[in-house]
Design an enzyme around this catalytic site. Sequence first.
Site, PDB file in Angstrom:
ATOM      1  CG  ASP A 287      64.592  21.002  26.310  1.00 37.51           C
ATOM      2  OD1 ASP A 287      65.454  20.516  27.066  1.00 37.51           O
ATOM      3  OD2 ASP A 287      63.798  21.897  26.696  1.00 37.51           O
TER       4      ASP A 287
HETATM    5  C1  NOJ Z   1      65.144  20.915  29.954  1.00 38.04           C
HETATM    6  C2  NOJ Z   1      65.084  22.403  29.822  1.00 38.04           C
HETATM    7  O1  NOJ Z   1      63.916  22.777  29.136  1.00 38.04           O
HETATM    8  C3  NOJ Z   1      66.305  22.988  29.118  1.00 38.04           C
HETATM    9  O2  NOJ Z   1      66.224  24.390  29.172  1.00 38.04           O
HETATM   10  C4  NOJ Z   1      67.564  22.473  29.747  1.00 38.04           C
HETATM   11  O3  NOJ Z   1      68.690  23.047  29.123  1.00 38.04           O
HETATM   12  C5  NOJ Z   1      67.585  20.961  29.635  1.00 38.04           C
HETATM   13  N1  NOJ Z   1      66.421  20.412  30.326  1.00 38.04           N
HETATM   14  C6  NOJ Z   1      68.839  20.341  30.205  1.00 38.04           C
HETATM   15  O4  NOJ Z   1      68.797  20.388  31.577  1.00 38.04           O
END
Ligand code: NOJ
Length: 878
Positions: A287
């Site tokens: 993530d």
């Molecule tokens: C954080 C989020 O938890 C995730 O779901 C997302 O894909 C990423 N940021 C990228 O924006």
Amino acid sequence: MIFLFHHFTMLSLIVFSFFSTVLSTAIDRRIPIPAGYVAAPYYPAPHGGWTSDWTESYRKASLIVSNLTLAEKTNITAGTGIFMGRCVGNTGSALRAGIPQLCLQDGPLGLRNSDHNTAFPAGITTGATFDKTLMRARGVALGEEFRGKGVNVYLGPSVGALGRKPRGGRNWEGFGSDPVLQAFGGALTVEGVQSVGVIATIKHLIANEQEQFRMYSLVQPGISSNLDDRTLHELYLWPFAEGVRSGVGSVMIAYNAVNGSACSQNSYLINGVLKDELGFQGFVVSDWLAQISGVASALAGLDLSMPGDIHTIPLLGSSYWMYEYSRSILNGSIPVDRLNDAVTRILATWFQMGQDQNYPPPTFDTNTLNAQGPLYPGALFSPQGVVNEFVNVQANHAEVAREIARDAITLLKNVNSTLPLAQAATLKIFGTDAEKNPDGINSCTDQGCNKGTLGMGWGSGSARYPYMDSPIDAFKARGSNYTFFNTDSFPSNSKPSPGDVAVVFISADSGENYITVENNPGDRTSAGLKAWHNGDKLVQDVAAKYSTVVVVVHTVGPIILEPWHDLPSVKAILFAHLPGQEAGSSLTQVLYGDVSPSGHLPYTIPKSEADYPASLSLVGFQPGQPQDTFTEGLYIDYRHFNKAKITPRYAFGHGLSYTTFSFTNATITPVTPLSSYPPARPAKGSTPAYSTAIPPASEAYWPANFPRIWRYLYSWLEKSDADAAAARASSTTKYPYPAGYSNVQRPGPAAGGAQGGNPALFDTVFSISVRVTNTGKRPGKAVVQLYIQFPESVEVDTPVVQLRDFEKTGVLGVGEGTEVRLRVTRKDVSVWDMEKQNWWVPDTEGEYGVWMGEAVDRLEVRCGSRSGGCEEGVEGPI
Ligand code: NOJ
């Protein structure tokens, strides 16, 4: 220039991280977690490529990888930095070998921060349809839009959060609080998206059940979700296993820790569970800023670092990988085969989806809506260019979006057939949720506000609306006889007349942690499970003056209905969930009876929040690492209510129709005989073999006269650095490898053997059929839900019943019937044996109850696995 919203996301993350350095404490040691919860070491990272369905893609990838230089390889395993490209994530390229940068873009319900795209209904809405065909069709449409804009990697579906905590901020991105419903939603989305060549990313592995405290920073480690291995397997991992079984190309690692070890470097989870047991062949992506180490995360199985920067002060162009990965290979701390495997996994996935053939490059920019702008907005001085080409990718996707929004609408209550409405009914409509946000449908960054019709929650899982078909638009278009009071306080001038039907719109919102809306930092901390904007009072006030009240709820999850549910004039209640752009006519089609409602609740609605186990509450601030211990085990949502014998307001699966159905002529047929443990797994096939020699330092030298962009992440090293690293390879001081470290590939656990696990787990053991007949007075679609009850003889504690399959019929005319077929697999009748680390059928001869019905508390048909017979009209187990 209009800077769009991903900046906002990242800037808030960055600011948080930056200030946290002031209070820096070491994060590299484990903080004690409650006794009994273990994150055991599991090394090495299993090489990919051993299942037959990926052989050809691995062959193609390995031909390329064997000719890449060190710096080309490390360039492919990380992003080029925050805001360093058009997409939320942009990998480095290896253009010499024909490998472009890959574009990774949110999110689960549509293209985030883009234009001319569809804002589809959210996952929770899709789950409420209980319709496998629509789940897949939505995936295909999403895939077409992502491909159409040149996105290589779709950052969805979300199947975790599972919805353990009703207040959790991002439950709505997924499909419901049951692993099997979530699994079908996730796997069918994966299949749909990937059918058009887009790599899907199932996320967030794992147990990311609340928003607050999710991230590691220098001030505090991310929250530790402490759960036992059985709970992991039987609940939280289940949807991931199904996603892997469907061939998902990518898995996103969650921010939080599991059992004290950050998911991004938790070797048990990535190496052990995901890659070896589930046989995952694609690549593991962090993530955004979830990676907290260089060598440790590589050894634990992480393949792709996003967005590439370090997690603490990601503004300065520093990375744990890129040039550091090159250095770690040269100095011998990361074995060469780990890097080769990571790159091969990424390229094999690219080949597996056919992206080597005519795949379009990105034609949009997540950072701006302008046609021209900086190519690298995160750089101080960036070259400028065309960044948005405004390609329209909507096609006819509004149709599938509308169908889902409509077939998700869940009729909870309908006294005296108040619904459907007569076309001539005189309506008085109340509530700001009935009409578009007056400030503009996209006026809030990442939909970070609850104003006007609530079509989705907020955060990275949001999309910009191309338009919003609001309920009022639809009433207007239909020529309804209505008066609208665009207020959340009861107006004094509504002049009730006896024949009026009052329709009250209320909502409840939640989202991702980096935005706080009305004091809710993602999770519903301050709103709780109440309707927002004094919705309860609005319903009460309307109900005091009108004798026929219909309540429409747009919501991310359960809300408590008790303040007004039983008021005599509250005749009908519908949950329209989060419909996306198609909030209007999807609703009026149901309200006026063009179609019968056919949605079912993807979670339980309790009478009181106190009816949940205390362990499902949000964890508040704790010094050190916040601990979230899943003491309830398997008992979340209906599993808890059934066990504790608490009657909820509405049970999981509940949903009324304007017609009625009978379930008759059920049959159960044994297919595969059961054994206590599944037959032996197939052995792993071969994986690409490469030289394990450390490459020459020159493979990582900066090319001469390269025009560097400040803050851009590169994989090259200064010559002196590269040479120094290479010199260290022969030093006797070795990297302090983690406990349990080994670099000898393993044969793989008994529970594995193919994508998703041992293929025998998915053998059908019973096939079931039931005749569904429309016994009412209107056409409608029925949902058959199948739940398993373990034999009484089984001493292992198991939930009273558990959903294992479901099917939705097509529209059945009055009196019409159809045969519905369902199946029960070996895994469905197994429990996870923690000692043997395998799926175990606790009583192969036992009498499993196979229950069917229209909700968990309306199970009226029972088939017995041993008796082989089925009974109708019996009293259900709940
Ligand atoms: C954080 C989020 O938890 C995730 O779901 C997302 O894909 C990423 N940021 C990228 O924006």
